[in-house]
Design a protein around this motif. Structure first.
Motif, short mmCIF file in Angstrom:
data_model
loop_
_atom_site.label_atom_id
_atom_site.label_comp_id
_atom_site.label_asym_id
_atom_site.label_seq_id
_atom_site.Cartn_x
_atom_site.Cartn_y
_atom_site.Cartn_z
N ALA B 11 0.68 -1.26 0.14
CA ALA B 11 0.37 -0.10 -0.02
C ALA B 11 1.33 1.15 0.36
N THR B 12 2.05 1.66 0.96
CA THR B 12 2.86 2.48 0.94
C THR B 12 2.98 2.69 -0.12
N GLY B 13 3.98 1.62 -1.05
CA GLY B 13 4.51 2.17 -2.61
C GLY B 13 3.15 2.07 -3.45
N ILE B 14 2.57 1.59 -3.05
CA ILE B 14 1.04 2.62 -4.74
C ILE B 14 1.10 3.70 -4.06
N ILE B 15 1.42 4.23 -2.74
CA ILE B 15 0.80 5.50 -2.05
C ILE B 15 2.14 6.37 -2.84
N VAL B 16 3.39 5.73 -2.41
CA VAL B 16 4.10 6.98 -3.07
C VAL B 16 4.23 6.81 -4.90
N ALA B 17 4.16 5.76 -5.55
CA ALA B 17 4.20 5.69 -6.55
C ALA B 17 2.89 6.85 -7.14
N LEU B 23 3.50 14.40 -8.52
CA LEU B 23 4.51 15.38 -7.98
C LEU B 23 5.08 15.94 -9.43
N ILE B 24 5.89 14.96 -10.34
CA ILE B 24 6.12 15.10 -11.41
C ILE B 24 5.79 15.76 -12.15
N ARG B 25 4.56 14.97 -12.77
CA ARG B 25 3.49 15.95 -13.98
C ARG B 25 3.72 16.99 -12.58
N SER B 26 3.76 18.05 -12.28
CA SER B 26 3.20 19.22 -11.63
C SER B 26 4.84 19.58 -11.32
N GLY B 27 5.47 19.40 -12.14
CA GLY B 27 6.97 20.56 -12.33
C GLY B 27 8.13 20.20 -10.75
N ARG B 28 7.40 19.56 -10.06
CA ARG B 28 8.35 19.48 -8.20
C ARG B 28 8.80 18.17 -8.34
N GLU B 29 9.66 17.47 -9.22
CA GLU B 29 10.74 16.64 -9.44
C GLU B 29 11.11 16.33 -7.98
N MET B 34 11.73 13.23 -2.48
CA MET B 34 11.52 13.28 -1.18
C MET B 34 10.61 12.11 -0.12
N THR B 35 9.35 12.39 -1.44
CA THR B 35 8.29 11.37 -1.09
C THR B 35 8.86 10.37 -1.35
N THR B 36 9.18 9.48 -1.99
CA THR B 36 9.76 8.52 -2.45
C THR B 36 10.91 7.84 -1.24
N LEU B 37 11.81 8.82 -1.01
CA LEU B 37 12.23 8.25 0.07
C LEU B 37 11.93 8.33 1.78
N ALA B 38 10.77 9.44 1.64
CA ALA B 38 10.43 9.23 3.26
C ALA B 38 9.50 7.61 3.28
N GLY B 39 9.21 7.68 2.34
CA GLY B 39 8.25 6.09 2.14
C GLY B 39 9.44 5.35 2.50
N LEU B 40 9.94 4.42 1.77
CA LEU B 40 11.11 3.97 1.93
C LEU B 40 11.39 3.79 3.15
N ILE B 41 11.82 5.20 3.76
CA ILE B 41 12.16 5.17 4.93
C ILE B 41 11.18 4.14 6.17
N VAL B 42 10.28 4.78 5.82
CA VAL B 42 9.59 3.83 6.66
C VAL B 42 8.51 2.75 6.25
#
Lengths: 126, 64
Positions: B11-17, B23-29, B34-42
């Motif tokens: 579930a965390t993986g899908i939410i992060v995906a 975020l990428i589509r809205s131009g905030r790479e 950061m979101t991916t890293l946060a999800g990975l740490i959790v």
């Protein structure tokens, strides 16, 4: 039967792994590692009565072979899990190193038994 | 049978995906990273707890 639950869990984990594989490979690897740990945990819980029976057997046997055998089994189990998780993540060299560590440590655990064998053998020869 | 850990990770993986794509589509790479890293740490903290339980059980079971 526990085996059906384990098979279903493994199947679900594979599906989730494939969903995540394209978008987030890191999470896909974590799903596979979590599934491996969960399945091994379930297997270890299933094998508990057998180990208790083996310890009972160990009391009756003269030497301490059963305890030694158990330790070797534990070492090999953990080493194989580490090697396969490394291989799953694509780190083949680390997997080989983990397997080598497992073999060496298993051999170290089995040394007392070899020692007993040689002592008995030397006894026969004289 | 603790399959819920696998569900939590997935579930965390899908939410992060999804968040990542958003975020990428809205131009905030950078925020996507950061979101991916946060999800990975959790997820890593959850997984470490599960694996430590596994090793404690194996240590007790095989007298290591």
């Amino acid at each position: 039967m526990v085996i059906f639950k384990l098979a279903a869990a493994a199947f679900v984990a594979v599906v989730l792994y494939l969903i995540l594989k394209k978008e987030q490979p890191a999470f896909a690897f974590l799903v596979s590692a979590g599934a491996a740990a969960g399945l091994l945990l379930a297997a270890a819980r299933q094998v508990e009565p057998l180990v208790g029976w083996l310890q009972l057997l160990d009391a009756t046997l003269p030497g301490q072979e059963a305890g030694c055998l158990l330790r070797v089994l534990g070492v090999v189990l953990v080493a194989q899990l580490a090697a396969d998780v490394c291989r799953e993540g694509g780190m083949l060299a680390a997997a080989t190193a983990a397997e080598l560590c497992g073999r060496v440590l298993a051999l170290m655990q089995a040394l007392p038994m070899l020692q007993q064998l040689f002592d008995a053998y030397a006894g026969y020869l004289q | 049978m603790d399959i819920d850990l696998v569900f939590k990770i997935a579930a965390t993986g899908i939410i992060v995906a999804v968040l990542n794509q958003l975020l990428i589509r809205s131009g905030r790479e950078d925020q996507a990273m950061m979101t991916t890293l946060a999800g990975l740490i959790v997820v890593l903290s959850m997984l470490v707890r599960q694996i430590s339980d596994l090793f404690v059980l194996i240590k007790a079971l095989f007298e290591l």
